[in-house]
Design an enzyme around this catalytic site. Sequence first.
Site, short mmCIF file in Angstrom:
data_model
loop_
_atom_site.label_atom_id
_atom_site.label_comp_id
_atom_site.label_asym_id
_atom_site.label_seq_id
_atom_site.Cartn_x
_atom_site.Cartn_y
_atom_site.Cartn_z
N ARG A 140 0.85 -1.19 0.00
CA ARG A 140 0.00 0.00 0.00
C ARG A 140 0.88 1.24 0.00
O ARG A 140 1.07 1.88 1.03
CB ARG A 140 -0.89 0.04 1.26
CG ARG A 140 -1.91 -1.07 1.40
CD ARG A 140 -2.61 -1.00 2.75
NE ARG A 140 -1.64 -1.00 3.85
CZ ARG A 140 -1.12 -2.11 4.39
NH1 ARG A 140 -1.50 -3.28 3.96
NH2 ARG A 140 -0.22 -2.03 5.36
N GLU A 196 13.17 -13.66 10.24
CA GLU A 196 12.79 -12.39 10.86
C GLU A 196 13.63 -12.20 12.12
O GLU A 196 13.62 -13.06 13.01
CB GLU A 196 11.29 -12.34 11.19
CG GLU A 196 10.42 -12.24 9.95
CD GLU A 196 8.95 -11.94 10.24
OE1 GLU A 196 8.49 -12.24 11.36
OE2 GLU A 196 8.28 -11.41 9.33
N ASP A 230 11.74 -15.74 13.53
CA ASP A 230 10.41 -16.16 13.09
C ASP A 230 10.49 -16.46 11.59
O ASP A 230 10.16 -15.63 10.75
CB ASP A 230 9.41 -15.03 13.38
CG ASP A 230 8.01 -15.35 12.90
OD1 ASP A 230 7.70 -16.54 12.74
OD2 ASP A 230 7.24 -14.40 12.70
N ARG A 234 7.10 -16.31 2.58
CA ARG A 234 6.34 -15.12 2.15
C ARG A 234 5.30 -15.44 1.10
O ARG A 234 4.25 -14.79 1.05
CB ARG A 234 7.32 -14.07 1.60
CG ARG A 234 8.38 -13.62 2.58
CD ARG A 234 7.78 -13.04 3.83
NE ARG A 234 8.82 -12.52 4.72
CZ ARG A 234 8.58 -12.10 5.96
NH1 ARG A 234 7.35 -12.16 6.46
NH2 ARG A 234 9.56 -11.65 6.71
N GLN A 237 2.43 -17.06 2.91
CA GLN A 237 1.83 -16.03 3.74
C GLN A 237 0.96 -15.07 2.91
O GLN A 237 -0.17 -14.74 3.28
CB GLN A 237 2.96 -15.24 4.43
CG GLN A 237 2.50 -14.14 5.37
CD GLN A 237 3.69 -13.34 5.95
OE1 GLN A 237 4.83 -13.64 5.67
NE2 GLN A 237 3.38 -12.33 6.74
N TYR A 241 -3.12 -15.01 4.00
CA TYR A 241 -3.28 -14.22 5.23
C TYR A 241 -4.53 -13.36 5.29
O TYR A 241 -4.88 -12.88 6.36
CB TYR A 241 -2.04 -13.36 5.48
CG TYR A 241 -2.00 -12.01 4.80
CD1 TYR A 241 -1.72 -11.92 3.45
CD2 TYR A 241 -2.24 -10.84 5.53
CE1 TYR A 241 -1.67 -10.69 2.82
CE2 TYR A 241 -2.20 -9.60 4.90
CZ TYR A 241 -1.91 -9.52 3.55
OH TYR A 241 -1.87 -8.31 2.94
N LYS A 250 3.93 -19.14 8.67
CA LYS A 250 4.70 -18.75 9.85
C LYS A 250 4.97 -19.89 10.82
O LYS A 250 5.95 -19.85 11.56
CB LYS A 250 3.92 -17.67 10.62
CG LYS A 250 3.82 -16.35 9.90
CD LYS A 250 5.12 -15.60 10.01
CE LYS A 250 4.98 -14.16 9.57
NZ LYS A 250 6.23 -13.42 9.80
N THR A 254 9.98 -21.79 14.46
CA THR A 254 10.37 -20.54 15.12
C THR A 254 11.53 -20.89 16.04
O THR A 254 11.40 -21.76 16.89
CB THR A 254 9.21 -19.96 15.95
OG1 THR A 254 8.07 -19.79 15.10
CG2 THR A 254 9.59 -18.63 16.58
N THR A 346 9.53 -8.32 13.63
CA THR A 346 10.81 -7.99 13.01
C THR A 346 11.32 -6.64 13.46
O THR A 346 10.60 -5.64 13.41
CB THR A 346 10.63 -7.98 11.47
OG1 THR A 346 10.06 -9.22 11.09
CG2 THR A 346 11.96 -7.79 10.78
N GLU A 360 12.17 -7.09 3.29
CA GLU A 360 12.48 -5.67 3.23
C GLU A 360 13.75 -5.40 2.42
O GLU A 360 13.82 -4.48 1.62
CB GLU A 360 12.68 -5.11 4.64
CG GLU A 360 11.40 -4.94 5.41
CD GLU A 360 11.69 -4.59 6.87
OE1 GLU A 360 11.98 -3.43 7.15
OE2 GLU A 360 11.68 -5.52 7.71
#
Length: 413
Positions: A140, A196, A230, A234, A237, A241, A250, A254, A346, A360
């Site tokens: 977004r 993460e 974590d 992606r 996810q 999600y 996810k 972990t 994260t 990222e």
Amino acid sequence: MPLNSWVEIPFDSDFTLVNLPYGVFSSDGRSPRVGIAIGNYILDLQAVAELNFFNEPNLPPFVFAQPTLNEFMALGRPVWQAVRRQLTELLQSDFPEKERLIPLLVPQAEAVLHLPVRVGDYTDFYASEYHATNVGKLFRPDQPLMPNWKHLPVAYHGRTSSVVVSGTDFRRPNGQALPAGADTPEFGPSKALDFELEMAAVVGRDSVLGEAVSIADAEGFIFGFVLLNDWSARDIQRWEYQPLGPFLGKNFCTSISPWVVPLDALTPFRVAGPVQEPPVLPYLHPQESTHFDVALEVLLGGSTFENQSISQSNLKYLYWSFAQMLAHHTVNGCPLRVGDLLGSGTISGPTSDSLGCLLEMTQGGKIPLVLPNGLQRRYLEDGDRVMLRGFAGEGSNRVGFGEVTGKVLGLRV
Ligand code: MN
């Protein structure tokens, strides 16, 4: 006046006399038991208790002869503090009976470290504004942060059955994903496996069903902290999600670090948190600083190359502190229990070299990350190892977390 120990502590050791993190270890084929890390050694607390070194009336003798820290944590903060005080005395250079303690040291290199906590419930937050903004921008560009983000610490409920200790390798997960441009999903191994960089608070005290924990009391419910990775798929996810949040992307693995650093060891490293604007609601407003300065690093290694440092971040970059997360978690009356794990989300910083995940760093896999050795990654490949490290302070005041490492194995064929 720095404290000196009769145990040799290397200059850059994470495990100084002011740290004393708790873990669960085994050696010589014996059952797992509780110890603390000091220098390159573990002090066997079961043995210390058996020799009656603890003169704490509320400390049952069996509490360190356990495969987790839960029984010890359940004794409460006054007991944690009394034991920490006594351990500090026992390990100081001038302790008169140190000769009796020397045989109770186990070299870390000869020990197996186990999951330190029987994890009850696991909640993962989303508390870094930099991370939430960077990820939000990918989806977004006009409104990266959702309208709720600065009013409450966003989180989802995770899964404890796949929480593992550092050193546990795992298989690349299978799942559904929607290939670019397609309108039906494909099934197969994740093509967008990520890590993460997180830290987690270990809850050390039960709260009561129906009763909120105030922000002023929140830290009293935290026993200590660990590093947390974590691992995230992606592509899985992204497809699954909406509208209920993270699920199979996810919960396949972990990883946490084996040493739980007590909150009491971190209090010298309090630091002012970010200005929270708009002002948060009163139940989330701490009177004093609840943020901590802990330097964090991510290293990536592969089947053909050694660890490369790919990010330097800091716990202080979080927008929401653990005290705020805990106050929010209980404000509706949901009880926390000893052994619960609260992940930070994260922990990304403000610059391109302080990002906490590949999503990222590569802007959703579009721009490859160039490692210091020249190799490139969009997402993790089979054989890749990710190591997270963290520490506060320096020299004899260093309070380190050790490491959490995991390796991606290919799918079983
Ligand atoms: Mn996470």
